[in-house]
Design a protein around this motif. Structure first.
Motif, PDB file in Angstrom:
ATOM      1  N   HIS A 179       0.821  -1.218   0.000  1.00  0.00           N
ATOM      2  CA  HIS A 179       0.000   0.000   0.000  1.00  0.00           C
ATOM      3  C   HIS A 179       0.854   1.268   0.000  1.00  0.00           C
ATOM      4  CE1 HIS A 179      -3.860  -1.948   0.212  1.00  0.00           C
ATOM      5  NE2 HIS A 179      -3.417  -2.726   1.184  1.00  0.00           N
ATOM      6  N   SER A 180       2.151   1.091   0.217  1.00  0.00           N
ATOM      7  CA  SER A 180       3.072   2.224   0.091  1.00  0.00           C
ATOM      8  C   SER A 180       3.724   2.269  -1.285  1.00  0.00           C
ATOM      9  CB  SER A 180       4.163   2.128   1.172  1.00  0.00           C
ATOM     10  OG  SER A 180       3.578   2.137   2.460  1.00  0.00           O
ATOM     11  N   GLY A 181       3.336   1.331  -2.155  1.00  0.00           N
ATOM     12  CA  GLY A 181       3.846   1.304  -3.523  1.00  0.00           C
ATOM     13  C   GLY A 181       5.152   0.555  -3.702  1.00  0.00           C
ATOM     14  N   ASN A 182       5.655  -0.088  -2.642  1.00  0.00           N
ATOM     15  CA  ASN A 182       6.916  -0.839  -2.726  1.00  0.00           C
ATOM     16  C   ASN A 182       6.598  -2.306  -3.024  1.00  0.00           C
ATOM     17  OD1 ASN A 182       9.466  -1.928  -2.467  1.00  0.00           O
ATOM     18  ND2 ASN A 182       9.983  -0.691  -0.663  1.00  0.00           N
ATOM     19  N   ILE A 183       6.341  -2.601  -4.275  1.00  0.00           N
ATOM     20  CA  ILE A 183       5.876  -3.928  -4.681  1.00  0.00           C
ATOM     21  C   ILE A 183       6.957  -4.992  -4.476  1.00  0.00           C
ATOM     22  CG2 ILE A 183       4.860  -5.273  -6.549  1.00  0.00           C
ATOM     23  CD1 ILE A 183       3.128  -2.971  -5.507  1.00  0.00           C
ATOM     24  N   GLU A 184       8.203  -4.666  -4.750  1.00  0.00           N
ATOM     25  CA  GLU A 184       9.278  -5.654  -4.632  1.00  0.00           C
ATOM     26  C   GLU A 184       9.452  -6.107  -3.183  1.00  0.00           C
ATOM     27  OE1 GLU A 184      10.989  -7.409  -6.878  1.00  0.00           O
ATOM     28  OE2 GLU A 184       9.538  -6.472  -8.228  1.00  0.00           O
ATOM     29  N   LYS A 185       9.431  -5.131  -2.275  1.00  0.00           N
ATOM     30  CA  LYS A 185       9.555  -5.488  -0.861  1.00  0.00           C
ATOM     31  C   LYS A 185       8.359  -6.323  -0.427  1.00  0.00           C
ATOM     32  CE  LYS A 185      10.012  -3.621   3.806  1.00  0.00           C
ATOM     33  NZ  LYS A 185      10.060  -2.430   4.677  1.00  0.00           N
ATOM     34  N   ALA A 186       7.171  -5.976  -0.933  1.00  0.00           N
ATOM     35  CA  ALA A 186       5.962  -6.733  -0.595  1.00  0.00           C
ATOM     36  C   ALA A 186       6.105  -8.184  -1.051  1.00  0.00           C
ATOM     37  CB  ALA A 186       4.740  -6.085  -1.243  1.00  0.00           C
ATOM     38  N   LYS A 187       6.643  -8.407  -2.250  1.00  0.00           N
ATOM     39  CA  LYS A 187       6.825  -9.770  -2.769  1.00  0.00           C
ATOM     40  C   LYS A 187       7.760 -10.576  -1.875  1.00  0.00           C
ATOM     41  CE  LYS A 187       6.071  -8.996  -7.730  1.00  0.00           C
ATOM     42  NZ  LYS A 187       6.728  -8.988  -9.063  1.00  0.00           N
ATOM     43  N   ILE A 188       8.892  -9.965  -1.493  1.00  0.00           N
ATOM     44  CA  ILE A 188       9.884 -10.665  -0.655  1.00  0.00           C
ATOM     45  C   ILE A 188       9.259 -11.071   0.684  1.00  0.00           C
ATOM     46  CG2 ILE A 188      12.042 -10.390   0.611  1.00  0.00           C
ATOM     47  CD1 ILE A 188      12.963  -8.514  -1.707  1.00  0.00           C
ATOM     48  N   SER A 189       8.560 -10.128   1.323  1.00  0.00           N
ATOM     49  CA  SER A 189       7.965 -10.404   2.636  1.00  0.00           C
ATOM     50  C   SER A 189       6.846 -11.434   2.535  1.00  0.00           C
ATOM     51  CB  SER A 189       7.422  -9.111   3.259  1.00  0.00           C
ATOM     52  OG  SER A 189       8.477  -8.200   3.522  1.00  0.00           O
ATOM     53  N   LEU A 190       6.054 -11.367   1.466  1.00  0.00           N
ATOM     54  CA  LEU A 190       4.974 -12.333   1.277  1.00  0.00           C
ATOM     55  C   LEU A 190       5.519 -13.738   1.076  1.00  0.00           C
ATOM     56  CD1 LEU A 190       2.531 -10.312  -1.001  1.00  0.00           C
ATOM     57  CD2 LEU A 190       1.994 -11.223   1.272  1.00  0.00           C
ATOM     58  N   ASN A 191       6.559 -13.866   0.290  1.00  0.00           N
ATOM     59  CA  ASN A 191       7.144 -15.188   0.054  1.00  0.00           C
ATOM     60  C   ASN A 191       7.745 -15.757   1.336  1.00  0.00           C
ATOM     61  OD1 ASN A 191       6.523 -15.511  -2.704  1.00  0.00           O
ATOM     62  ND2 ASN A 191       8.227 -14.175  -3.288  1.00  0.00           N
ATOM     63  N   SER A 192       8.363 -14.890   2.142  1.00  0.00           N
ATOM     64  CA  SER A 192       8.915 -15.338   3.410  1.00  0.00           C
ATOM     65  C   SER A 192       7.802 -15.779   4.360  1.00  0.00           C
ATOM     66  CB  SER A 192       9.733 -14.216   4.047  1.00  0.00           C
ATOM     67  OG  SER A 192      10.268 -14.630   5.290  1.00  0.00           O
ATOM     68  N   ALA A 193       6.718 -14.997   4.398  1.00  0.00           N
ATOM     69  CA  ALA A 193       5.574 -15.343   5.251  1.00  0.00           C
ATOM     70  C   ALA A 193       4.956 -16.662   4.806  1.00  0.00           C
ATOM     71  CB  ALA A 193       4.535 -14.228   5.213  1.00  0.00           C
ATOM     72  N   ARG A 194       4.862 -16.861   3.509  1.00  0.00           N
ATOM     73  CA  ARG A 194       4.293 -18.114   2.993  1.00  0.00           C
ATOM     74  C   ARG A 194       5.172 -19.299   3.362  1.00  0.00           C
ATOM     75  NH1 ARG A 194       0.375 -19.919   0.348  1.00  0.00           N
ATOM     76  NH2 ARG A 194       0.447 -21.707  -1.047  1.00  0.00           N
TER      77      ARG A 194
END
Length: 564
Positions: A274-289
């Protein structure tokens, strides 16, 4: 007419073709509502219905912004070809919220007052009015003294508010939970920062706060929640140690923190998106998964533990916190059972100690008699009640109490006081017995005579019943008179005369260390019970034990968004 493609996700997913130079926010909402409910025609999706959804683009909520003269077009909001728009549902019924606002405010004020009262009483050594003590414990269940009395009070209040908020989260009352979490945050802020750094309660509270923002779909707060999560990550590392080494050592090499880190990484991903940082969101989502997959409990292991007699919830928790290792999970469950049994025994012992302390009364500063110091004086050969009274008079100062006990004059004075107090208690008990028996309908004169003659309430009641039976038998053999009415007991149920005497006695005994009056201090018992019940329902692993169903859904939802 040139059109642009908008990628819609959330309450409805798909591609929508729009004229960015002509379409307004209300018109876009109308088109999406039509897609959501095909049975609803475009004409019925008026502006009153538009409030039932929110549109978020590039981390910003798209508001209508109608100034009465000009409605902005989509292009003026920065919407472009291939823009991603998240659609979320919002409650249309704001009227009830306004009506309930005052009631909620009053309840929060009561909650704060009750927490303040409880923390003050239990942090300063006052004799508990309840049959338990609020005490700070570490994750091994050991009692700890952190900082000054003010620090203890602040920590207790913060923990009570946090415990209450977690119960509200379980009930899905997220708005109320945010309010209570804010009070918890304020309480923790009153504590010395060096003390706060030793515990993980504050960073966990921060994570819970952002989780509530997410569950409320409050994008405006989610977009600025990064600082909270950053502080939470630092706080967890500080209290748990690098890579949770300190926490693991404390819990016998188990991994209770995995679910907490999963939620933290998920929230970091959502905030990044939601802050527009899509790459960081992808990394954190994959780690959470990845963490989520690690926490999946195999059916065979769960079945094995349940076959040993453990409940499903306890077995699943043990396996998750021990990386699905059955042997370690069994050891974990055995240790937890032993800890619970020890805590139960400790609670019973402390309850008995409090009951004993209440018999001794309170010091001039309303503190309880220190049982450890009492034990020391008794070991010197002094009678317990005598030693307790000496400690009570001297604010638990052992040397001064010892001086009074070894001084014949003060020792004699203490003994006379104890005898006087015993007689007063017997007199008050007799008065209470008389009132109870009189309220049953017996004549007061007969009740007073019976209590004086027989001593106990049971014997006095038996005598009065026998006396009544004898009178009834005599009446059956006596001539019948005209207009006879049932006898009316004198002062049935009345405490006139006794009430005033009891009140003055209460004032006198309060000055002499008894609990009269002290126990009647103004309290919000309902709120205090709520707060302490929430604390008593938790254990050392409550903050780490999560079901993870909503987390799994959120991971899939946002992975789809970052992959569009």
């Amino acid at each position: 007419m040139s059109t642009a493609k908008l990628k819609i996700a959330g309450a409805w997913s798909g591609i929508l073709e729009a004229d960015l130079n002509e379409w307004t926010i209300p018109f876009l909402k109308q088109q999406i509502l039509t897609k959501i409910d095909n049975n609803c025609s475009s004409s019925s999706s008026n502006n009153n219905n538009n409030g039932s959804i929110n549109l978020i683009c590039a981390g910003k909520v798209l508001k209508d912004d109608d100034d009465g003269t000009h409605q902005k077009k989509l292009v003026e909001f920065g919407v472009k070809n291939n823009s991603k728009i998240l659609v979320t549902r919002v409650s249309p019924d704001h009227g009830k919220e306004l009506v309930a606002e005052e009631e909620k405010t009053n309840r929060l004020q009561r909650l704060k007052a009750a927490a303040t009262s409880l923390a003050t009483r239990h942090a300063d050594g006052s004799l508990p009015l309840e049959d338990f003590n609020l005490e700070l414990e570490n994750q091994s269940g050991e009692k700890v003294q952190l900082g000054s009395e003010n620090d203890q009070r602040a920590l207790m209040m913060g923990l009570m508010f946090h415990g209450k908020a977690k119960q509200l989260v379980k009930k899905k009352m997220y708005e109320d939970a945010v309010e209570v979490l804010a009070m918890g945050e304020e309480s923790f802020s009153l504590c010395d920062s060096k003390v706060v750094e030793l515990i993980d309660n504050v960073p966990i509270l921060q994570i819970d706060m952002v989780w509530c923002y997410f569950m409320l779909k409050d994008i405006s707060k989610l977009s600025v929640a990064g600082k909270r999560l950053e502080d939470a990550r630092k706080g967890i590392e500080r209290s748990h140690g690098k890579e949770s080494t300190r926490l693991r050592l404390l819990h016998g090499n188990s991994h209770p923190e995995l679910a907490l880190h999963l939620r933290l990484e998920l929230l970091e991903a959502i905030v990044a998106y939601h802050s527009g940082n899509i790459e960081k969101a992808k990394i954190s989502l994959n780690s959470a998964r990845s963490r989520y997959l690690q926490l999946q409990v195999p059916d065979e292991a769960l079945s094995m533990l349940m076959g040993m007699g453990y409940g499903q919830k306890a077995a699943k928790r043990a396996l998750r916190m021990n990386r699905q290792d059955v042997e370690r999970a069994v050891n974990f469950l055995i240790e937890e059972k032993a800890k619970k049994q020890q805590k139960l025994e400790d609670d019973i012992r402390r309850r008995n100690e409090i009951m004993e302390q209440k018999k001794f009364g309170v010091t001039p500063l309303k503190k309880a008699v220190d049982l450890q110091k009492l034990k020391e004086l008794v070991s010197y050969g002094f009678e317990k009640e005598l030693a307790a009274e000496s400690l009570r008079r001297n604010e638990n100062e052992t040397q001064r109490a010892l001086d009074d006990l070894t001084n014949p004059e003060t020792n004699s004075d203490i003994q006379l006081f104890i005898e006087s107090k015993k007689k007063k208690r017997l007199r008050q008990a007799a008065d209470a017995t008389i009132e109870r028996l009189t309220s049953l309908g017996f004549p007061r004169d007969s009740v007073v005579a019976a209590v004086r003659a027989y001593g106990t309430e049971e014997l006095a009641l038996n005598h009065l019943l026998e006396q009544n039976q004898t009178n009834a038998n005599q009446e059956l053999t006596a001539p019948v008179a005209d207009n006879v009415t049932a006898p009316v007991a004198d002062n049935v149920g009345s405490s006139s005369g006794v009430g005033e005497g009891s009140s003055s006695a209460a004032n006198e005994t309060t000055q002499n260390g008894d609990l009269s009056g002290f126990e009647e201090m103004q309290r919000d018992v309902e709120m205090e019970d709520e707060l302490t019940e929430d604390l008593q329902s938790e254990d050392a692993f409550s903050d780490y034990d999560m079901e993870l169903t909503r987390e799994s859904e959120a991971i899939d939802e946002y992975l789809a968004l970052v992959s569009v």
